[in-house]
Scaffold this active site. Structure first.
Site, short mmCIF file in Angstrom:
data_model
loop_
_atom_site.label_atom_id
_atom_site.label_comp_id
_atom_site.label_asym_id
_atom_site.label_seq_id
_atom_site.Cartn_x
_atom_site.Cartn_y
_atom_site.Cartn_z
N LYS B 96 81.92 66.21 62.48
CA LYS B 96 80.86 66.83 63.29
C LYS B 96 81.22 66.93 64.78
CE LYS B 96 77.64 67.60 60.13
NZ LYS B 96 77.34 69.01 59.75
N GLU B 118 69.60 69.11 65.66
CA GLU B 118 68.92 68.56 64.49
C GLU B 118 69.93 67.70 63.76
OE1 GLU B 118 70.57 71.34 64.30
OE2 GLU B 118 71.71 70.94 62.49
N SER B 383 85.42 64.09 54.93
CA SER B 383 84.68 64.56 56.11
C SER B 383 84.08 63.45 56.97
CB SER B 383 83.59 65.53 55.67
OG SER B 383 82.80 64.95 54.66
#
Lengths: 268, 401
Positions: B96, B118, B383
């Site tokens: 991210k 968010e 991830s």
């Protein structure tokens, strides 16, 4: 039947009156409440009713309308139900215009062609899809034209001049000018820029399309102020709030709604 | 490879991937989105911006992330070879940060002073809060009430980093509602605020911007694999919620002769209806500003989703994935909560790597694949790391922490 909206604005203008538009969420808390409120609106000076189509993810709405939509969705109300409410309304009322207002997905699910056709069959006057700007709604626009239904678009304080032109080209009935950067139920602030932008939109419009203003209008005072700048005013959150407050007693709801709407109607 | 895709044409000028994508937002957001698109094209593609971002990603984030050959795991599973692209080794513990840092830098250059985001699992929230601390930007993160409970560690991390975490109690109290609330905030505060969407979802240009910032995963992987093994992998596998880590790995390989699989959250099983797998079991619709596969009922209302992993618990998916599904370029499938959990334990025990529950979905499918295939190279996007999920795991195992 073609949309009643153009002649409503024209008749009002001839009488030097502003058009009164009111919003409510269909099915909060029941269809019966909705129908009663719609008739009360018509009898209290409202010219056009924006009937909200409940959607699970109303991104442009503030807490008051969100909660109202949640209550309506508890009854599993669908777009087809909303259209059938208009059909029932028409049994007694042939003069007040009804605009369906909501979000794209329920319309997408039903199918644009079927949706547009059912507007014709059930004598709905127009449509406003909040999350479907001109870029994404050519197909819907063409279908609505076929049946002479009004396609209302939003304009806002962030709308550029060149977009205003495009919006007036695709709009029919009226342009809904959103007075604030924000969601429904926000507070009114910059009155001067509202005045300027409404004038601009009218100038850009080739057929002098009416401009109605909404968001932030709560009482006779703000209604009167906004009516000065525009062809009509729209009230939503305050009505939804009032209906909810008295929803456990329909007679009471009718009385308070009637008093409130009449006071606004007199003010504009 | 037959039928190469001209990737430059997607999204097109209007933000569409053929039938998918677009700009389904209310009028107030049209201008800010156009402004963002122009700023992105002007600023983010300039050599000076690229240079700064590259340096930040190297020295601050720790890129490039390695590709690790999981030998014991491969031997345990059978005759294929499992490789892990270690995005879990990034600063803040997931992919991210690649996007959060890129967008925060862009926002700063655009003169914005306030950032909103968010978050579902909290990884994007933490990454955004981190980038904001690094760049001295005010940060507000919207998070569903239910997610706040199941990802409490990340909530605390965000607060430590100086972000304000706003609990969202509308709708299903998860990621989709956090996104609704962030959009409402943005409409209200567009002048000074930039909204960093964490996935390849949302209205144009977000799916493109997030994809571009995440494509560093696939770009690196391609170079690394060629260098170390003198070939490309046979398979790429990644989990898909909104789909940002998947698109980041997949995109640079779309025109290569590589099989690509995206794995959605099958929850209690597709046939139970309690899952979060719109590509596997959904229909095209309009949600959060774009047309894409979604989970909806017969009236077009968005359905409640279920997944053990908060980061995959979303009823929509990035429009580019919908497009790749319809083009049949990527195969989309799903695994259940239970399968993901098993994979979580397998990787932890065999390799000493604790994966995020989101990532465990990709692992579960890749393990099935490895058992079936012979002598194939499977590259999985690892991830994120699983520290944030220890509460959930402990609860399931009846362990008190």
């Amino acid at each position: 039947m073609t949309s009643r909206i153009p002649s409503i604005f024209k008749d009002n203008a001839d009488k030097d009156k502003k058009t009164f538009i009111s919003y409510l969420v269909c099915g909060d808390p029941s269809e019966k409440h909705t129908l009663l409120a719609m008739h009360t609106m018509a009898e209290s000076g409202v010219d056009i009713i924006e009937l909200g189509i409940p959607f699970s993810d109303p991104i442009a709405d503030g807490p008051i309308i969100q909660k109202s939509i949640d209550r309506a969705l508890k009854n599993d109300i669908s777009l087809r139900d909303v259209i059938s409410v208009v059909k029932k309304f028409r049994k007694k009322n042939k003069s007040t215009a009804v605009v369906l207002m909501g979000y794209m997905n329920p319309v997408h699910k039903m199918g644009i062609k079927l949706f547009s056709k059912s507007l014709k069959e059930n004598d709905v006057d127009g449509v406003l899809i909040v999350d479907s700007p001109p870029e994404e709604s050519l197909a819907l626009n063409n279908e609505l034209k076929k049946y002479n239904k009004s396609h209302i678009y939003l304009a806002s304080p962030t709308t550029t001049d060149s977009r205003m032109k495009d919006i007036t080209k695709m709009s029919s009935g009226y342009v809904y000018y959103v007075t604030v950067k924000g969601i429904t139920g926000s507070k009114l602030t910059d009155l001067n820029s509202i005045n300027i932008n409404v004038k601009k939109i009218k100038n850009y419009s080739k057929n002098n399309i009416p401009v109605a203003v909404g968001f932030g209008i709560k009482d006779s005072k703000s209604a009167r102020q906004m009516a000065k700048f525009s062809d009509g005013i729209i009230i939503g959150s305050s009505i939804v709030e009032l209906m909810h407050k008295y929803s456990n007693n329909k007679k009471n709801m009718e009385k308070h709604l009637s008093n409130y709407l009449s006071s606004i109607s007199r003010a504009i | 490879m037959k039928n190469k895709i001209n990737l430059k044409n997607y999204p097109n000028k209007t933000g569409h991937f053929d039938k998918f994508g677009g700009v389904y937002v209310s009028e107030t957001l049209i201008h800010p989105l156009k402004e963002l698109f122009q700023a992105y094209k002007k600023i983010a593609t300039s050599p000076s911006f690229k240079k700064i971002l590259k340096r930040e990603l190297k020295d601050y984030v720790g890129r490039p992330t390695p590709i690790y050959y999981a030998e014991s795991l491969s031997n345990f599973l059978g005759n294929s070879h499992i490789y892990l692209k270690r995005e879990d080794l990034n600063h803040t513990g997931a992919h991210k940060i690649n996007n959060a840092l890129g967008q925060a830098l862009l926002a700063k250059k655009m003169g914005k002073t306030r950032i909103i985001a968010e978050t579902g699992a909290g990884q994007h929230g933490v990454a955004t809060a981190t980038a904001c601390a690094r760049l001295d930007l005010k940060c507000v993160v919207y998070m569903g009430e239910q997610d706040i409970q199941r990802q409490s560690v990340n909530v605390y991390r965000m607060k430590l980093l100086g972000a304000e975490v706003r609990s969202v109690d509308s709708g299903t109290k998860t990621l989709k509602d956090a996104l609704n609330e962030a959009l409402r905030d943005w409409v209200t505060n567009v002048d000074d605020t930039h909204y960093i969407i964490g996935s390849v979802a949302g209205p144009h240009p977000y799916p493109m911007i997030v994809r571009d910032f995440q494509s560093i995963i696939g770009d690196e992987a391609k170079t690394q694999f060629k260098k170390d093994y003198d070939c490309l992998p046979d398979y790429l596998v990644a989990c898909v919620g909104g789909g940002s880590n998947a698109i980041g790995l997949f995109h640079p390989f779309l025109n290569e002769n590589v099989k690509i699989v995206g794995v959605e959250a099958g929850g209690f099983g597709i046939n139970t209806g309690k899952h979060a797998a719109p590509l596997t079991a959904g229909t095209p619709g309009v949600l959060h500003g774009n047309r894409t596969y979604i989970m909806e009922d017969k009236n077009g209302q968005i359905k409640n989703t279920h997944s053990i992993s908060a980061g995959l618990d979303y009823p929509g998916v990035g429009p580019e994935h919908s497009w790749l599904k319809d083009k049949k370029r990527v195969q989309y499938t799903s695994v259940t909560d239970k399968e993901a959990l098993n994979a979580f334990f397998t990787l932890t025990e065999k390799e000493g790597i604790i994966p995020a529950l989101e990532t465990a979905h990709a692992l579960a499918y890749a393990f099935k694949l490895a058992k079936k295939l012979k002598d194939k190279k499977i590259l999985i996007n690892l991830s994120g790391r699983g520290d944030k999920d220890i509460d959930t795991i402990a609860k399931l195992k009846n362990i008190k922490l």
